[in-house]
Write a protein that holds these residues in place. Sequence first.
Motif, PDB file in Angstrom:
ATOM      1  N   GLY A  24      45.465 -53.115  50.798  1.00 35.36           N
ATOM      2  CA  GLY A  24      44.558 -53.500  50.075  1.00 35.36           C
ATOM      3  C   GLY A  24      44.219 -53.350  48.780  1.00 35.36           C
ATOM      4  N   ASN A  25      43.444 -51.545  49.027  1.00 36.85           N
ATOM      5  CA  ASN A  25      43.331 -50.585  48.463  1.00 36.85           C
ATOM      6  C   ASN A  25      44.806 -50.116  46.973  1.00 36.85           C
ATOM      7  N   ASP A  26      45.690 -50.316  48.117  1.00 38.25           N
ATOM      8  CA  ASP A  26      47.008 -49.426  47.001  1.00 38.25           C
ATOM      9  C   ASP A  26      47.149 -50.837  46.132  1.00 38.25           C
ATOM     10  N   ARG A  27      47.238 -51.813  46.719  1.00 40.60           N
ATOM     11  CA  ARG A  27      47.308 -52.920  45.981  1.00 40.60           C
ATOM     12  C   ARG A  27      46.286 -53.139  44.790  1.00 40.60           C
ATOM     13  N   PHE A  28      45.160 -53.058  44.713  1.00 38.55           N
ATOM     14  CA  PHE A  28      44.789 -53.626  43.915  1.00 38.55           C
ATOM     15  C   PHE A  28      44.737 -52.210  42.729  1.00 38.55           C
ATOM     16  N   VAL A  29      44.754 -51.277  43.113  1.00 35.95           N
ATOM     17  CA  VAL A  29      45.340 -49.916  42.206  1.00 35.95           C
ATOM     18  C   VAL A  29      46.173 -50.372  41.752  1.00 35.95           C
ATOM     19  N   TRP A  30      47.610 -50.827  42.056  1.00 36.23           N
ATOM     20  CA  TRP A  30      48.260 -51.548  41.254  1.00 36.23           C
ATOM     21  C   TRP A  30      48.277 -52.194  40.566  1.00 36.23           C
ATOM     22  N   ASN A  31      47.788 -53.582  40.901  1.00 41.08           N
ATOM     23  CA  ASN A  31      47.534 -54.404  40.226  1.00 41.08           C
ATOM     24  C   ASN A  31      46.729 -54.287  38.553  1.00 41.08           C
ATOM     25  N   LEU A  58      43.221 -41.786  35.316  1.00 36.61           N
ATOM     26  CA  LEU A  58      42.288 -42.612  35.377  1.00 36.61           C
ATOM     27  C   LEU A  58      41.424 -43.177  36.592  1.00 36.61           C
ATOM     28  N   LEU A  59      42.531 -42.719  36.993  1.00 39.21           N
ATOM     29  CA  LEU A  59      41.768 -42.741  38.996  1.00 39.21           C
ATOM     30  C   LEU A  59      40.763 -42.603  39.303  1.00 39.21           C
ATOM     31  N   SER A  76      48.285 -41.582  48.589  1.00 39.56           N
ATOM     32  CA  SER A  76      48.263 -42.427  48.382  1.00 39.56           C
ATOM     33  C   SER A  76      47.996 -43.513  46.752  1.00 39.56           C
ATOM     34  N   LEU A  77      46.603 -42.724  46.816  1.00 39.09           N
ATOM     35  CA  LEU A  77      46.516 -43.762  45.499  1.00 39.09           C
ATOM     36  C   LEU A  77      47.541 -43.122  43.742  1.00 39.09           C
ATOM     37  N   GLN A  78      47.436 -41.159  44.643  1.00 42.09           N
ATOM     38  CA  GLN A  78      48.273 -41.324  43.258  1.00 42.09           C
ATOM     39  C   GLN A  78      49.765 -41.287  43.614  1.00 42.09           C
ATOM     40  N   VAL A  79      50.252 -42.090  45.271  1.00 36.83           N
ATOM     41  CA  VAL A  79      52.363 -42.628  44.701  1.00 36.83           C
ATOM     42  C   VAL A  79      52.749 -43.423  44.016  1.00 36.83           C
ATOM     43  N   VAL A  80      50.842 -44.706  44.607  1.00 37.83           N
ATOM     44  CA  VAL A  80      50.712 -46.032  43.538  1.00 37.83           C
ATOM     45  C   VAL A  80      51.250 -45.185  42.192  1.00 37.83           C
ATOM     46  N   THR A 112      52.023 -45.598  51.537  1.00 39.72           N
ATOM     47  CA  THR A 112      52.568 -44.179  51.520  1.00 39.72           C
ATOM     48  C   THR A 112      51.413 -43.196  51.097  1.00 39.72           C
ATOM     49  N   GLY A 113      51.093 -42.434  52.050  1.00 45.17           N
ATOM     50  CA  GLY A 113      50.400 -41.263  52.352  1.00 45.17           C
ATOM     51  C   GLY A 113      50.689 -40.099  52.815  1.00 45.17           C
TER      52      GLY A 113
END
Length: 113
Positions: A24-31, A58-59, A76-80, A112-113
């Motif tokens: 969910g968090n990865d999807r949220f950051v992507w969107n 911007l993260l 994982s957020l950086q990978v996104v 992806t971690g």
Amino acid sequence: MLKGIKLKFYPNAKQKQQLDWMFGNDRFVWNEMLNLINQRYKNNPSLKILSAYDMQYLLKPLKQEYTFLKESDSSSLQVVTNNLYQAWLMFFKRKHGRPRFHSRKACKQSYTG
């Protein structure tokens, strides 16, 4: 020769909850990043697209605004953001279509971690 290993993972209830949280968090950051880039491109198409580094920068404000993102792995957020940047590059090279928003109901959930 390249070799691969297939693993099957049977998570318990706590691990399923954690995986759902990460998905969910990865999807949220992507969107959120995709929405930002779409708005920026819509307002001024001549602007250069945001680089992966710019999106990673911007993260931090995004994590301050949405505190639940602090519980995710920062890597994982950086990978996104890297994946989103690559998707935009492929779009501009005319090799793929425009990046789309990710849905919660999609069959494939990834992290992806």
